[in-house]
Design a protein around this motif. Structure first.
Motif, PDB file in Angstrom:
ATOM      1  N   ARG A  55       0.836  -1.197   0.000  1.00  0.00           N
ATOM      2  CA  ARG A  55       0.000   0.000   0.000  1.00  0.00           C
ATOM      3  C   ARG A  55       0.875   1.253   0.000  1.00  0.00           C
ATOM      4  NH1 ARG A  55      -3.006   1.394   4.076  1.00  0.00           N
ATOM      5  NH2 ARG A  55      -1.702   0.352   5.588  1.00  0.00           N
ATOM      6  N   GLY A  56       0.467   2.258  -0.779  1.00  0.00           N
ATOM      7  CA  GLY A  56       1.173   3.536  -0.806  1.00  0.00           C
ATOM      8  C   GLY A  56       2.544   3.475  -1.442  1.00  0.00           C
ATOM      9  N   LEU A  57       2.817   2.466  -2.236  1.00  0.00           N
ATOM     10  CA  LEU A  57       4.151   2.270  -2.812  1.00  0.00           C
ATOM     11  C   LEU A  57       4.525   3.362  -3.807  1.00  0.00           C
ATOM     12  CD1 LEU A  57       6.657   0.396  -3.179  1.00  0.00           C
ATOM     13  CD2 LEU A  57       5.399  -0.662  -5.053  1.00  0.00           C
ATOM     14  N   ALA A  58       5.707   3.949  -3.609  1.00  0.00           N
ATOM     15  CA  ALA A  58       6.308   4.902  -4.553  1.00  0.00           C
ATOM     16  C   ALA A  58       7.797   4.577  -4.620  1.00  0.00           C
ATOM     17  CB  ALA A  58       6.087   6.337  -4.095  1.00  0.00           C
ATOM     18  N   ALA A  59       8.414   4.784  -5.774  1.00  0.00           N
ATOM     19  CA  ALA A  59       9.820   4.416  -5.953  1.00  0.00           C
ATOM     20  C   ALA A  59      10.613   5.550  -6.565  1.00  0.00           C
ATOM     21  CB  ALA A  59       9.935   3.174  -6.832  1.00  0.00           C
ATOM     22  N   LEU A  60      11.915   5.533  -6.293  1.00  0.00           N
ATOM     23  CA  LEU A  60      12.856   6.495  -6.858  1.00  0.00           C
ATOM     24  C   LEU A  60      14.126   5.734  -7.243  1.00  0.00           C
ATOM     25  CD1 LEU A  60      13.553   9.510  -7.405  1.00  0.00           C
ATOM     26  CD2 LEU A  60      14.570   9.535  -5.121  1.00  0.00           C
ATOM     27  N   PRO A  61      14.307   5.444  -8.533  1.00  0.00           N
ATOM     28  CA  PRO A  61      15.506   4.712  -8.945  1.00  0.00           C
ATOM     29  C   PRO A  61      16.739   5.611  -8.920  1.00  0.00           C
ATOM     30  CG  PRO A  61      14.196   5.280 -10.859  1.00  0.00           C
ATOM     31  CD  PRO A  61      13.415   5.712  -9.659  1.00  0.00           C
ATOM     32  N   SER A  62      17.889   4.995  -8.761  1.00  0.00           N
ATOM     33  CA  SER A  62      19.145   5.750  -8.778  1.00  0.00           C
ATOM     34  C   SER A  62      19.499   6.131 -10.215  1.00  0.00           C
ATOM     35  CB  SER A  62      20.262   4.926  -8.141  1.00  0.00           C
ATOM     36  OG  SER A  62      20.525   3.765  -8.893  1.00  0.00           O
ATOM     37  N   PRO A  63      20.317   7.182 -10.379  1.00  0.00           N
ATOM     38  CA  PRO A  63      20.623   7.688 -11.730  1.00  0.00           C
ATOM     39  C   PRO A  63      21.284   6.665 -12.661  1.00  0.00           C
ATOM     40  CG  PRO A  63      21.426   9.211 -10.053  1.00  0.00           C
ATOM     41  CD  PRO A  63      20.937   7.997  -9.339  1.00  0.00           C
ATOM     42  N   LYS A  64      22.162   5.826 -12.124  1.00  0.00           N
ATOM     43  CA  LYS A  64      22.873   4.853 -12.951  1.00  0.00           C
ATOM     44  C   LYS A  64      22.155   3.508 -13.036  1.00  0.00           C
ATOM     45  CE  LYS A  64      27.267   6.955 -11.668  1.00  0.00           C
ATOM     46  NZ  LYS A  64      28.504   6.787 -10.903  1.00  0.00           N
ATOM     47  N   THR A  66      21.659   1.370 -10.497  1.00  0.00           N
ATOM     48  CA  THR A  66      22.197   0.372  -9.580  1.00  0.00           C
ATOM     49  C   THR A  66      21.206   0.018  -8.482  1.00  0.00           C
ATOM     50  OG1 THR A  66      24.363   1.376  -9.957  1.00  0.00           O
ATOM     51  CG2 THR A  66      24.203  -0.184  -8.132  1.00  0.00           C
ATOM     52  N   TYR A  67      20.433   1.013  -8.020  1.00  0.00           N
ATOM     53  CA  TYR A  67      19.513   0.843  -6.900  1.00  0.00           C
ATOM     54  C   TYR A  67      18.130   1.384  -7.224  1.00  0.00           C
ATOM     55  CZ  TYR A  67      23.983   0.778  -4.343  1.00  0.00           C
ATOM     56  OH  TYR A  67      25.253   0.517  -3.922  1.00  0.00           O
ATOM     57  N   ALA A  68      17.176   0.988  -6.375  1.00  0.00           N
ATOM     58  CA  ALA A  68      15.868   1.637  -6.347  1.00  0.00           C
ATOM     59  C   ALA A  68      15.515   1.845  -4.875  1.00  0.00           C
ATOM     60  CB  ALA A  68      14.814   0.802  -7.039  1.00  0.00           C
ATOM     61  N   PHE A  69      15.150   3.072  -4.544  1.00  0.00           N
ATOM     62  CA  PHE A  69      14.685   3.427  -3.214  1.00  0.00           C
ATOM     63  C   PHE A  69      13.163   3.458  -3.302  1.00  0.00           C
ATOM     64  CE2 PHE A  69      13.263   6.942  -0.425  1.00  0.00           C
ATOM     65  CZ  PHE A  69      13.714   6.469   0.797  1.00  0.00           C
ATOM     66  N   TYR A  70      12.485   2.861  -2.341  1.00  0.00           N
ATOM     67  CA  TYR A  70      11.028   2.898  -2.378  1.00  0.00           C
ATOM     68  C   TYR A  70      10.440   3.034  -0.983  1.00  0.00           C
ATOM     69  CZ  TYR A  70      11.310  -2.190  -1.517  1.00  0.00           C
ATOM     70  OH  TYR A  70      11.583  -3.427  -1.016  1.00  0.00           O
ATOM     71  N   THR A  77       2.233   3.475   9.254  1.00  0.00           N
ATOM     72  CA  THR A  77       3.603   3.957   9.352  1.00  0.00           C
ATOM     73  C   THR A  77       4.273   3.918   7.983  1.00  0.00           C
ATOM     74  OG1 THR A  77       3.734   3.043  11.584  1.00  0.00           O
ATOM     75  CG2 THR A  77       5.819   3.574  10.512  1.00  0.00           C
ATOM     76  N   LEU A  78       4.975   5.010   7.640  1.00  0.00           N
ATOM     77  CA  LEU A  78       5.740   5.039   6.393  1.00  0.00           C
ATOM     78  C   LEU A  78       7.044   4.278   6.583  1.00  0.00           C
ATOM     79  CD1 LEU A  78       5.276   8.756   5.306  1.00  0.00           C
ATOM     80  CD2 LEU A  78       4.400   6.741   4.132  1.00  0.00           C
ATOM     81  N   ARG A  79       7.355   3.413   5.651  1.00  0.00           N
ATOM     82  CA  ARG A  79       8.595   2.632   5.663  1.00  0.00           C
ATOM     83  C   ARG A  79       9.385   2.939   4.404  1.00  0.00           C
ATOM     84  NH1 ARG A  79       8.581   1.113  10.764  1.00  0.00           N
ATOM     85  NH2 ARG A  79       6.892  -0.276  11.305  1.00  0.00           N
ATOM     86  N   SER A  80      10.704   2.819   4.499  1.00  0.00           N
ATOM     87  CA  SER A  80      11.594   3.041   3.355  1.00  0.00           C
ATOM     88  C   SER A  80      12.514   1.846   3.208  1.00  0.00           C
ATOM     89  CB  SER A  80      12.437   4.299   3.570  1.00  0.00           C
ATOM     90  OG  SER A  80      11.628   5.420   3.761  1.00  0.00           O
ATOM     91  N   GLU A  81      12.747   1.450   1.955  1.00  0.00           N
ATOM     92  CA  GLU A  81      13.667   0.350   1.679  1.00  0.00           C
ATOM     93  C   GLU A  81      14.473   0.659   0.434  1.00  0.00           C
ATOM     94  OE1 GLU A  81      11.531  -3.384   1.557  1.00  0.00           O
ATOM     95  OE2 GLU A  81      11.220  -3.341   3.722  1.00  0.00           O
ATOM     96  N   LEU A  82      15.573  -0.039   0.323  1.00  0.00           N
ATOM     97  CA  LEU A  82      16.491   0.089  -0.800  1.00  0.00           C
ATOM     98  C   LEU A  82      16.714  -1.299  -1.365  1.00  0.00           C
ATOM     99  CD1 LEU A  82      18.596   2.020  -2.226  1.00  0.00           C
ATOM    100  CD2 LEU A  82      20.229   1.107  -0.586  1.00  0.00           C
ATOM    101  N   PRO A 106      24.517  12.147  -7.494  1.00  0.00           N
ATOM    102  CA  PRO A 106      24.889  11.618  -8.810  1.00  0.00           C
ATOM    103  C   PRO A 106      25.763  10.360  -8.754  1.00  0.00           C
ATOM    104  CG  PRO A 106      25.098  13.997  -8.784  1.00  0.00           C
ATOM    105  CD  PRO A 106      24.822  13.574  -7.374  1.00  0.00           C
ATOM    106  N   ASP A 107      26.589  10.229  -7.706  1.00  0.00           N
ATOM    107  CA  ASP A 107      27.465   9.058  -7.605  1.00  0.00           C
ATOM    108  C   ASP A 107      26.790   7.870  -6.906  1.00  0.00           C
ATOM    109  OD1 ASP A 107      27.396   9.865  -4.960  1.00  0.00           O
ATOM    110  OD2 ASP A 107      29.559  10.243  -4.805  1.00  0.00           O
ATOM    111  N   GLU A 108      25.527   8.025  -6.547  1.00  0.00           N
ATOM    112  CA  GLU A 108      24.714   6.971  -5.925  1.00  0.00           C
ATOM    113  C   GLU A 108      25.238   6.509  -4.570  1.00  0.00           C
ATOM    114  OE1 GLU A 108      24.349   3.782  -8.815  1.00  0.00           O
ATOM    115  OE2 GLU A 108      22.767   4.855  -9.860  1.00  0.00           O
ATOM    116  N   THR A 109      25.964   7.365  -3.856  1.00  0.00           N
ATOM    117  CA  THR A 109      26.466   6.982  -2.537  1.00  0.00           C
ATOM    118  C   THR A 109      25.535   7.407  -1.411  1.00  0.00           C
ATOM    119  OG1 THR A 109      27.769   9.003  -2.331  1.00  0.00           O
ATOM    120  CG2 THR A 109      28.885   7.048  -3.252  1.00  0.00           C
ATOM    121  N   SER A 110      24.623   8.338  -1.700  1.00  0.00           N
ATOM    122  CA  SER A 110      23.721   8.857  -0.669  1.00  0.00           C
ATOM    123  C   SER A 110      22.373   9.242  -1.262  1.00  0.00           C
ATOM    124  CB  SER A 110      24.316  10.102  -0.003  1.00  0.00           C
ATOM    125  OG  SER A 110      25.538   9.832   0.618  1.00  0.00           O
ATOM    126  N   ILE A 111      21.403   9.334  -0.369  1.00  0.00           N
ATOM    127  CA  ILE A 111      20.073   9.829  -0.706  1.00  0.00           C
ATOM    128  C   ILE A 111      19.768  10.963   0.268  1.00  0.00           C
ATOM    129  CG2 ILE A 111      17.625   9.270  -0.919  1.00  0.00           C
ATOM    130  CD1 ILE A 111      18.480   6.317  -0.986  1.00  0.00           C
TER     131      ILE A 111
END
Length: 189
Positions: A55-64, A66-70, A77-82, A106-111
């Motif tokens: 429920r409430g799923l939204a995603a943000l992929p990394s620029p390169k 490599t990852y997806a943050f959702y 409760t809002l939860r976050s995963e990578l 841009p280097d995908e080391t942080s959000i």
């Protein structure tokens, strides 16, 4: 030239993001409906689900790519995963926010994410509709160790409530720019 249909889908309100050499597709986030997120191959047009039903799923992929943050709802409760595109193993991230309130370096080391001080209402629906507004603090999550650090609290520093959206960051990850959803004003840090 060389125009081709990559994929077609019966899903309505599908959000598409560029993610490296591929795409990420997500269904529209709602507290009342299970959402899904997919890695989409630009060469084959294949969908591979990496999150959902949530429920409430939204995603943000990394620029390169490599990852997806959702983000999603667990109870109220809002939860976050990578998740990494290669192994598809979800890892919990210590932030309760919405993916739309985040940006990758841009280097995908942080959000960097705008994290509400308190959460109320039926999310994300009430926030999308403007029925609720947040007072955010800006946090940085380093992927090395998944360590969250408070960067700035606009309420403490400038006595202003900011509901940050449209976060962007420069190529050197020195300047973070965002819009205050409350009044449309532009901010930078």
């Amino acid at each position: 030239t060389n125009v081709k249909t990559l994929f077609s889908s019966p899903l309505s309100a599908l959000h598409i993001f560029f993610s490296g050499n591929n795409l990420v597709a997500t269904t529209k986030a709602s507290a009342h409906t299970n959402g899904y997120a997919y890695f989409v191959s630009k060469t084959a047009g294949t969908f591979e689900r990496f999150a959902g039903p949530l429920r409430g799923l939204a995603a943000l992929p990394s620029p390169k790519g490599t990852y997806a943050f959702y983000t999603y709802l667990s109870g109220n409760t809002l939860r976050s995963e990578l998740i990494t595109a290669s192994d598809r193993i979800p890892v919990s991230i210590p932030l309760g926010t919405l993916a739309e309130k985040c940006v990758w370096t841009p280097d995908e080391t942080s959000i960097y994410c705008a994290v509400p001080r308190s959460i109320e209402g039926t999310l994300p629906d009430d926030w999308y509709q403007g029925a609720v507004s947040f007072s955010d603090r800006i946090w940085r999550v380093s992927l090395d160790g998944r360590i969250a650090a408070l960067i700035v609290d606009p309420k403490t520093v400038g006595d202003v409530d900011i509901d940050a959206v449209n976060l962007t960051i420069d190529a050197r990850a020195d300047v973070l720019v965002f819009t205050n959803k409350k009044d449309g004003s532009l901010w930078s840090y």
